[in-house]
Design an enzyme around this catalytic site. Structure first.
Site, PDB file in Angstrom:
ATOM      1  N   SER A 145       0.851  -1.196   0.000  1.00  0.00           N
ATOM      2  CA  SER A 145       0.000   0.000   0.000  1.00  0.00           C
ATOM      3  C   SER A 145       0.885   1.245   0.000  1.00  0.00           C
ATOM      4  O   SER A 145       2.033   1.192   0.469  1.00  0.00           O
ATOM      5  CB  SER A 145      -0.864   0.001   1.263  1.00  0.00           C
ATOM      6  OG  SER A 145      -1.543   1.223   1.401  1.00  0.00           O
ATOM      7  N   TYR A 158      -1.990  -1.086  10.561  1.00  0.00           N
ATOM      8  CA  TYR A 158      -2.139  -1.391   9.122  1.00  0.00           C
ATOM      9  C   TYR A 158      -0.934  -0.884   8.340  1.00  0.00           C
ATOM     10  O   TYR A 158      -0.322  -1.620   7.556  1.00  0.00           O
ATOM     11  CB  TYR A 158      -3.430  -0.766   8.573  1.00  0.00           C
ATOM     12  CG  TYR A 158      -3.570  -0.974   7.072  1.00  0.00           C
ATOM     13  CD1 TYR A 158      -3.923  -2.222   6.564  1.00  0.00           C
ATOM     14  CD2 TYR A 158      -3.301   0.057   6.171  1.00  0.00           C
ATOM     15  CE1 TYR A 158      -4.027  -2.436   5.192  1.00  0.00           C
ATOM     16  CE2 TYR A 158      -3.396  -0.151   4.799  1.00  0.00           C
ATOM     17  CZ  TYR A 158      -3.766  -1.394   4.316  1.00  0.00           C
ATOM     18  OH  TYR A 158      -3.845  -1.605   2.954  1.00  0.00           O
TER      19      TYR A 158
HETATM   20  N1  LIG Z   1      -8.886  -0.612  -1.044  1.00  0.00           N
HETATM   21  C1  LIG Z   1      -7.872   0.174  -0.756  1.00  0.00           C
HETATM   22  O1  LIG Z   1      -8.033   1.403  -0.580  1.00  0.00           O
HETATM   23  C2  LIG Z   1      -6.474  -0.392  -0.664  1.00  0.00           C
HETATM   24  C3  LIG Z   1      -5.394   0.497  -0.760  1.00  0.00           C
HETATM   25  C4  LIG Z   1      -4.101  -0.013  -0.669  1.00  0.00           C
HETATM   26  C5  LIG Z   1      -3.899  -1.365  -0.503  1.00  0.00           C
HETATM   27  N2  LIG Z   1      -4.987  -2.210  -0.406  1.00  0.00           N
HETATM   28  C6  LIG Z   1      -4.709  -3.635  -0.215  1.00  0.00           C
HETATM   29  O2  LIG Z   1      -5.307  -4.345  -1.270  1.00  0.00           O
HETATM   30  C7  LIG Z   1      -5.581  -5.676  -0.875  1.00  0.00           C
HETATM   31  C8  LIG Z   1      -6.977  -6.061  -1.286  1.00  0.00           C
HETATM   32  O3  LIG Z   1      -7.884  -5.245  -0.568  1.00  0.00           O
HETATM   33  P1  LIG Z   1      -9.271  -4.752  -1.177  1.00  0.00           P
HETATM   34  O4  LIG Z   1      -9.230  -3.278  -1.205  1.00  0.00           O
HETATM   35  O5  LIG Z   1      -9.596  -5.486  -2.417  1.00  0.00           O
HETATM   36  O6  LIG Z   1     -10.235  -5.166   0.028  1.00  0.00           O
HETATM   37  P2  LIG Z   1     -11.571  -6.054   0.071  1.00  0.00           P
HETATM   38  O7  LIG Z   1     -12.508  -5.650  -1.001  1.00  0.00           O
HETATM   39  O8  LIG Z   1     -12.021  -5.955   1.495  1.00  0.00           O
HETATM   40  O9  LIG Z   1     -11.047  -7.530  -0.227  1.00  0.00           O
HETATM   41  C9  LIG Z   1     -10.280  -8.227   0.714  1.00  0.00           C
HETATM   42  C10 LIG Z   1     -10.158  -9.673   0.287  1.00  0.00           C
HETATM   43  O10 LIG Z   1      -9.390 -10.375   1.278  1.00  0.00           O
HETATM   44  C11 LIG Z   1     -10.127 -11.516   1.681  1.00  0.00           C
HETATM   45  N3  LIG Z   1      -9.885 -11.834   3.081  1.00  0.00           N
HETATM   46  C12 LIG Z   1     -10.092 -11.042   4.154  1.00  0.00           C
HETATM   47  N4  LIG Z   1      -9.824 -11.713   5.278  1.00  0.00           N
HETATM   48  C13 LIG Z   1      -9.449 -12.966   4.904  1.00  0.00           C
HETATM   49  C14 LIG Z   1      -9.072 -14.139   5.612  1.00  0.00           C
HETATM   50  N5  LIG Z   1      -9.014 -14.155   6.954  1.00  0.00           N
HETATM   51  N6  LIG Z   1      -8.771 -15.252   4.920  1.00  0.00           N
HETATM   52  C15 LIG Z   1      -8.845 -15.248   3.564  1.00  0.00           C
HETATM   53  N7  LIG Z   1      -9.179 -14.186   2.833  1.00  0.00           N
HETATM   54  C16 LIG Z   1      -9.494 -13.053   3.509  1.00  0.00           C
HETATM   55  C17 LIG Z   1     -11.591 -11.139   1.476  1.00  0.00           C
HETATM   56  O11 LIG Z   1     -12.374 -12.308   1.279  1.00  0.00           O
HETATM   57  P3  LIG Z   1     -13.343 -12.995   2.361  1.00  0.00           P
HETATM   58  O12 LIG Z   1     -13.952 -11.895   3.174  1.00  0.00           O
HETATM   59  O13 LIG Z   1     -14.309 -13.737   1.501  1.00  0.00           O
HETATM   60  O14 LIG Z   1     -12.458 -13.902   3.148  1.00  0.00           O
HETATM   61  C18 LIG Z   1     -11.512 -10.357   0.186  1.00  0.00           C
HETATM   62  O15 LIG Z   1     -11.507 -11.230  -0.907  1.00  0.00           O
HETATM   63  C19 LIG Z   1      -5.325  -5.704   0.638  1.00  0.00           C
HETATM   64  O16 LIG Z   1      -4.068  -6.282   0.906  1.00  0.00           O
HETATM   65  C20 LIG Z   1      -5.325  -4.243   1.030  1.00  0.00           C
HETATM   66  O17 LIG Z   1      -4.546  -4.006   2.174  1.00  0.00           O
HETATM   67  C21 LIG Z   1      -6.251  -1.749  -0.492  1.00  0.00           C
END
Ligand SMILES: NC(=O)c1ccc[n+]([C@@H]2O[C@H](COP(=O)([O-])OP(=O)(O)OC[C@H]3O[C@@H](n4cnc5c(N)ncnc54)[C@H](OP(=O)(O)O)[C@@H]3O)[C@@H](O)[C@H]2O)c1
Length: 266
Positions: A145, A158
């Site tokens: 991130s 985080y």
């Molecule tokens: N969105 C942002 O603003 C942003 C910015 C920078 C970086 N990121 C990073 O991008 C990545 C993806 O995030 P996103 O934004 O796509 O968030 P998201 O929409 O909340 O998706 C998170 C994913 O992780 C899975 N997950 C969560 N807990 C889990 C567990 N205990 N075991 C297995 N799978 C799990 C969720 O699936 P289930 O709930 O079905 O398990 C979901 O598929 C993350 O690493 C996040 O830190 C996001």
């Protein structure tokens, strides 16, 4: 399996939503088989059906796994082995956040965040790297991130977990330089996914002025990440505005960053 595919087996964690689902969709045309992992198995199955329908010859396997649990991770690794699935592309995308003061945080959520963002990611690299090294071929995409680049009050743990991901990925990329395995750390700014809902505590909302301007579409984050992987980059900050933000942060002395970040704290 399609012998001519760029990747024989791509594993994407957190593929049930957000960036993970987008990574799965954009990598799918280049894969003979895929492994999708998250807790919500029904969502994975729906995506698998869609991808198999869209790409003839593609086989998609779904595993409902809580990656925070070391037992579930180990069982998952055994099931992959018994099916003869050996990823040559690993997308460590699953991650979560927690917004609010550290002192009043819920320890269970903090522990899960560290387990998922750091332990599970590191464990997956450790599990799948030896085979990639043996084949002298493979790729690892670790989703970090922009938050990795600075201390963020009310997002402290985080940001620290993502600093770990970026540092680990950089070092791994150097270790693997002569082994045919590329390692990329993806450092997005804010993206509209389910991340915000999971990160917030109750109905609280952290309103950072001007934040909306920095949002980037998931599609752009992933397409620029794939471009970065294919061109041998080690780190990517998808979109020009996030790249410029990263450059500015890197050029700012820590004492000034502390002052700026103190003004964002609630
Ligand atoms: N969105 C942002 O603003 C942003 C910015 C920078 C970086 N990121 C990073 O991008 C990545 C993806 O995030 P996103 O934004 O796509 O968030 P998201 O929409 O909340 O998706 C998170 C994913 O992780 C899975 N997950 C969560 N807990 C889990 C567990 N205990 N075991 C297995 N799978 C799990 C969720 O699936 P289930 O709930 O079905 O398990 C979901 O598929 C993350 O690493 C996040 O830190 C996001």
């Amino acid at each position: 399996m399609l012998a001519e595919a760029k990747y024989q087996c791509a594993l994407v964690t957190g593929a049930s939503a957000g960036l993970g689902a987008e990574f799965a969709s954009q990598f799918a045309p280049d894969c003979a088989s895929m492994v999708l992992v998250a807790r919500r198995g029904e969502r994975l199955l729906a995506l698998a059906n869609e991808l198999e329908g869209r790409h003839s010859g593609l086989k998609v396997y779904c595993f409902a796994v809580d990656l925070c649990s070391i037992d579930q991770r180990q069982k998952f690794f055994s099931r992959l082995k018994s099916k003869g699935l050996q990823p040559d592309l690993l997308v460590n995308n699953a991650g979560m956040g927690d917004v609010g003061a550290f002192a009043s945080s819920d320890w269970g959520k903090i522990q899960s965040m560290m387990d998922l963002n750091m332990d599970a990611l590191t464990h997956c690299c450790h599990q799948f790297l030896p085979a990639m090294i043996a084949e002298q071929k493979g790729a690892i995409v670790n989703v970090s991130s922009l938050a990795a680049t600075l201390p963020i009050p009310d997002f402290a743990v985080y940001a620290a977990t993502k600093a770990y991901v970026s540092s680990f990925s950089e070092a791994l990329s150097i270790e693997l330089a002569d082994h045919g395995v590329n390692v990329l750390a993806v450092c997005p700014g804010p993206v509209h996914t389910e991340f915000g809902e999971t990160a917030k505590r109750g109905e609280q909302d952290r309103n950072v002025p001007g934040r909306e301007y920095f949002y980037v579409e998931a599609q752009q984050v992933v397409s620029e990440s794939i471009w970065a992987l294919e061109t041998g980059r080690t780190r990517v900050f998808p979109s020009l505005k996030i790249t410029l933000a990263a450059v500015l942060i890197a050029a700012t002395p820590l004492f000034l960053l502390r002052k700026v970040m103190a003004n964002t704290s609630s």
